[in-house]
Write a protein that holds these residues in place. Sequence first.
Motif, PDB file in Angstrom:
ATOM      1  N   SER A 101      -2.885  16.482  83.476  1.00 25.30           N
ATOM      2  CA  SER A 101      -1.469  16.804  83.641  1.00 25.30           C
ATOM      3  C   SER A 101      -1.066  17.854  82.615  1.00 25.30           C
ATOM      4  N   LEU A 102      -0.622  18.988  83.143  1.00 24.92           N
ATOM      5  CA  LEU A 102      -0.200  20.077  82.269  1.00 24.92           C
ATOM      6  C   LEU A 102       1.329  20.113  82.270  1.00 24.92           C
ATOM      7  N   PRO A 103       1.986  19.861  81.136  1.00 27.08           N
ATOM      8  CA  PRO A 103       3.445  19.704  81.148  1.00 27.08           C
ATOM      9  C   PRO A 103       4.223  21.019  81.137  1.00 27.08           C
ATOM     10  N   VAL A 104       3.554  22.148  81.177  1.00 26.29           N
ATOM     11  CA  VAL A 104       4.293  23.428  81.087  1.00 26.29           C
ATOM     12  C   VAL A 104       4.128  24.209  82.371  1.00 26.29           C
ATOM     13  N   GLU A 105       5.099  25.064  82.634  1.00 26.50           N
ATOM     14  CA  GLU A 105       5.063  25.908  83.822  1.00 26.50           C
ATOM     15  C   GLU A 105       4.193  27.133  83.558  1.00 26.50           C
ATOM     16  N   ALA A 106       3.574  27.612  84.623  1.00 28.08           N
ATOM     17  CA  ALA A 106       2.652  28.731  84.462  1.00 28.08           C
ATOM     18  C   ALA A 106       3.361  30.064  84.423  1.00 28.08           C
ATOM     19  N   VAL A 107       4.384  30.192  85.225  1.00 30.51           N
ATOM     20  CA  VAL A 107       4.873  31.524  85.553  1.00 30.51           C
ATOM     21  C   VAL A 107       5.383  32.311  84.341  1.00 30.51           C
ATOM     22  N   GLY A 108       5.971  31.611  83.417  1.00 27.24           N
ATOM     23  CA  GLY A 108       6.506  32.302  82.242  1.00 27.24           C
ATOM     24  C   GLY A 108       5.443  33.068  81.495  1.00 27.24           C
ATOM     25  N   LEU A 109       4.260  32.532  81.467  1.00 27.28           N
ATOM     26  CA  LEU A 109       3.183  33.184  80.709  1.00 27.28           C
ATOM     27  C   LEU A 109       2.331  34.097  81.584  1.00 27.28           C
ATOM     28  N   THR A 110       1.943  33.582  82.761  1.00 22.51           N
ATOM     29  CA  THR A 110       0.974  34.336  83.572  1.00 22.51           C
ATOM     30  C   THR A 110       1.584  35.582  84.198  1.00 22.51           C
ATOM     31  N   ALA A 111       2.935  35.589  84.331  1.00 24.88           N
ATOM     32  CA  ALA A 111       3.565  36.766  84.940  1.00 24.88           C
ATOM     33  C   ALA A 111       3.301  38.028  84.135  1.00 24.88           C
ATOM     34  N   GLY A 112       3.113  37.869  82.840  1.00 26.90           N
ATOM     35  CA  GLY A 112       2.895  39.042  81.986  1.00 26.90           C
ATOM     36  C   GLY A 112       1.433  39.395  81.807  1.00 26.90           C
ATOM     37  N   LEU A 113       0.554  38.659  82.462  1.00 24.96           N
ATOM     38  CA  LEU A 113      -0.883  38.918  82.293  1.00 24.96           C
ATOM     39  C   LEU A 113      -1.418  39.664  83.508  1.00 24.96           C
ATOM     40  N   GLY A 114      -2.369  40.467  83.300  1.00 30.60           N
ATOM     41  CA  GLY A 114      -3.061  41.120  84.398  1.00 30.60           C
ATOM     42  C   GLY A 114      -4.462  40.559  84.500  1.00 30.60           C
ATOM     43  N   PRO A 115      -5.364  41.285  85.136  1.00 33.69           N
ATOM     44  CA  PRO A 115      -6.747  40.807  85.254  1.00 33.69           C
ATOM     45  C   PRO A 115      -7.541  40.961  83.965  1.00 33.69           C
ATOM     46  N   ASP A 116      -6.957  41.633  82.964  1.00 31.60           N
ATOM     47  CA  ASP A 116      -7.741  41.870  81.747  1.00 31.60           C
ATOM     48  C   ASP A 116      -6.982  41.501  80.471  1.00 31.60           C
ATOM     49  N   ARG A 117      -5.985  40.635  80.584  1.00 32.10           N
ATOM     50  CA  ARG A 117      -5.263  40.209  79.369  1.00 32.10           C
ATOM     51  C   ARG A 117      -5.142  38.690  79.354  1.00 32.10           C
ATOM     52  N   ARG A 118      -5.170  38.169  78.189  1.00 34.50           N
ATOM     53  CA  ARG A 118      -4.910  36.736  78.032  1.00 34.50           C
ATOM     54  C   ARG A 118      -3.704  36.563  77.105  1.00 34.50           C
ATOM     55  N   GLY A 119      -3.179  35.367  77.030  1.00 33.76           N
ATOM     56  CA  GLY A 119      -1.989  35.200  76.205  1.00 33.76           C
ATOM     57  C   GLY A 119      -1.690  33.749  75.907  1.00 33.76           C
ATOM     58  N   TRP A 120      -0.707  33.570  75.016  1.00 34.78           N
ATOM     59  CA  TRP A 120      -0.251  32.225  74.683  1.00 34.78           C
ATOM     60  C   TRP A 120       1.241  32.251  74.444  1.00 34.78           C
ATOM     61  N   GLU A 121       1.830  31.095  74.548  1.00 38.75           N
ATOM     62  CA  GLU A 121       3.254  30.966  74.234  1.00 38.75           C
ATOM     63  C   GLU A 121       3.500  29.550  73.701  1.00 38.75           C
ATOM     64  N   LEU A 122       4.587  29.457  72.936  1.00 39.37           N
ATOM     65  CA  LEU A 122       5.017  28.129  72.490  1.00 39.37           C
ATOM     66  C   LEU A 122       6.079  27.662  73.469  1.00 39.37           C
ATOM     67  N   ALA A 123       5.806  26.558  74.139  1.00 38.75           N
ATOM     68  CA  ALA A 123       6.715  26.128  75.197  1.00 38.75           C
ATOM     69  C   ALA A 123       7.287  24.757  74.875  1.00 38.75           C
ATOM     70  N   PRO A 124       8.559  24.703  74.530  1.00 38.61           N
ATOM     71  CA  PRO A 124       9.193  23.396  74.340  1.00 38.61           C
ATOM     72  C   PRO A 124       9.512  22.771  75.702  1.00 38.61           C
ATOM     73  N   VAL A 125       9.303  21.490  75.827  1.00 36.88           N
ATOM     74  CA  VAL A 125       9.615  20.825  77.095  1.00 36.88           C
ATOM     75  C   VAL A 125      10.789  19.885  76.888  1.00 36.88           C
ATOM     76  N   SER A 126      11.220  19.287  77.994  1.00 38.82           N
ATOM     77  CA  SER A 126      12.499  18.561  77.955  1.00 38.82           C
ATOM     78  C   SER A 126      12.473  17.358  77.021  1.00 38.82           C
ATOM     79  N   ASN A 127      11.321  16.744  76.811  1.00 38.01           N
ATOM     80  CA  ASN A 127      11.289  15.566  75.932  1.00 38.01           C
ATOM     81  C   ASN A 127      11.234  15.939  74.448  1.00 38.01           C
ATOM     82  N   GLY A 128      11.433  17.204  74.153  1.00 41.60           N
ATOM     83  CA  GLY A 128      11.475  17.632  72.759  1.00 41.60           C
ATOM     84  C   GLY A 128      10.127  18.036  72.200  1.00 41.60           C
ATOM     85  N   ARG A 129       9.087  17.828  72.980  1.00 38.39           N
ATOM     86  CA  ARG A 129       7.759  18.199  72.497  1.00 38.39           C
ATOM     87  C   ARG A 129       7.539  19.694  72.696  1.00 38.39           C
ATOM     88  N   ILE A 130       6.659  20.215  71.869  1.00 39.76           N
ATOM     89  CA  ILE A 130       6.354  21.646  71.953  1.00 39.76           C
ATOM     90  C   ILE A 130       4.861  21.792  72.236  1.00 39.76           C
TER      91      ILE A 130
END
Lengths: 469, 208
Positions: A101-130
């Motif tokens: 179970s992955l608690p974060v949405e994909a689109v916020g991060l993957t929208a900025g990636l192409g076929p040759d870039r990787r990335g990360w983000e800090l994603a806070p979720v509704s239960n206060g966890r990051i």
Amino acid sequence: MKLFWKLFCSMVITTALACSLGGYILIDAQFRTSLDREVTAVYEENDLLRYTLAREIQTHPAMDRAGLSQAVQNITISTGRGKVAFRISDEAGAAVSVNGSLPVEAVGLTAGLGPDRRGWELAPVSNGRIYLHAASPLVLGGGTLYLENCREVSSLFVSRREQYQSFFYMMLALTGAVGVLSLLISGLMVRPLSRLSAAARRMAAGELDVRVRVDSGDEVGRLAADFNAMAAQLERQVQELKDAARRQEDFIGSFAHEIKTPLTSIIGYADLLRSRPATAKQVQDSAGYIFREGRRLEALSRKLMDLIVLDRQDFPLRPVPMDVFLRRTGGALRPALEQAGIQLEISAQAAAIPLEPDLMETVCLNLLDNARKAMDRGGRILLEGFPEPGGYCIRVTDTGKGIPAAELDRITEAFYMVDKSRSRAQGGAGLGLAVCQRIVALHGGAMDFQSAEGAGTEVQVHLRGGEGA
Amino acid sequence: MKRLDRILLPILTCLVVLVALLFPQRLSQWRDEAVLNSPHTEELKTENELPTQALTIQERMLLVAQYNEGADMTALVQELEWDSETENLVWKELEGLCKDGILPPEVLPEDLTAFPLQRCYLRSPEEIRGASFLVVEGYSKKNALNLSLALDEETGAALWLEADSPFLRKFDADSLAIGSIFLARLGLENVCENYSPQAAQLTLPGAD
């Protein structure tokens, strides 16, 4: 504002700022380092998954999304924290396959990636966890999918918040402690200055003998020492001014007295002659008194002029052979002395001393005349001259009645007379030695008196320069 | 004005202390706001593929041993389909182990049923280096035999072996001999630290 409070506030401010900056750098740097470590770890997990899936795709070139989804289900990745959930999503961010179970949405991060870039983000979720959410591209059948995984990093933020809370209380305590310490230190630092201030006020009130304690060798200690030196110098100068004022008062008093006495005689005899007829003898006697007192006033005014002129005039000094000079000067008085039954002996060694001969002759004649006046029934006067280290010494020794030791210090003061009635009877005004001392001082020399009552007096005139120098 | 001069510095001091107390956390929060929900991307380079820095046989053995002891490490387990190549590789290695006297011949009954094959990639948490292994587990109903085997995927050599059955004859091979042969098959020299007929402790020269 008092210096005490300025020091206190400065120390508290400096400590607070230094601790705050240090605490921030320490805590934040630790947080950033931990976050970097988590980013590295989440990327490593992502690399591992991508490598495994890429190998599956390579092994099965015809693999479609369903086959990939099956491959995803066959993979389990675990770390020290437990099982790692991961997801394959498409370019629109929709999940293709999920393992765990992955608690974060994909689109916020993957929208900025192409076929040759990787990335990360800090994603806070509704239960206060990051969560630290990472994604990298995975090429399948000409399309690009994204492999996502994440790590919970709430503990980093919680840990940092706890550290800041501890830091808050520690700094509060530290600032309080530094405040108390600053009060003590400021008090200690300001105390010497307070003592100086109090001493300065007492000095201003007239207590010139007040001094402060010098406790240290620092700037404040040096200030205290300088203050003491200044106070000592001030006290000395004030004392000198007082002495000078006293001498001036004495001088004026003596001067008035010395003027008044002959003037009284002159006025008295003149009034006698004017008020009634007088015999020729009375006229002769009165005129004689008036003449003598007039001469005395004249001598007095001449010597006073000498004193004034000596202070205001420069006299050129020239080398004078002292043996010739002393013999001539002594010889001028020899007849008068012999007539008074006084034997004069002159012993002068040769030396050329720079001096003003007329002034120095006045000194010698005054000294010889004083010696004469000290002997009632004859005696012996010795006039000597001899070189000494640094110059030349003229010494006049008599066998007169001497001067009391208590009065030796004052005999060079103007109008001071050891035996006033006797001095006046001999035509003296107490100015001779004062004039002598001024003349000798003009030559850069000094006078020295030694006397024993009933045995005689010895006067030494020390002159500087010349062959003896 | 004079009154202001007297209270200005104390007020400033209080303000500075207050700011010094609260500002660090606030500053961190401001920095967080710039980071949260903000994607950080970078170019995917070749070195971001799985690190392939080679591990020695000793290091691979250590990795497997640590994993079996439950050490804290990253482990990726992938269920694989059996294929003839892998089947031959596993069977050949088991035969070799029996032939060298490390296993008794009875561990290879004809009814040995192999469970799904697993590829296990292990990576030590201290260093970004890892190795891939094939993990085979099998069961023989005839002998009530449980067999567990870890093969190095790169060389095919067995690095971990466990066979257990209550019905097999007592295998009275010397522990030191078995250990020495096992390591010799991997091309490793060893030194015996402790020995009893049932167990021998062997160390590899130069290994930590």
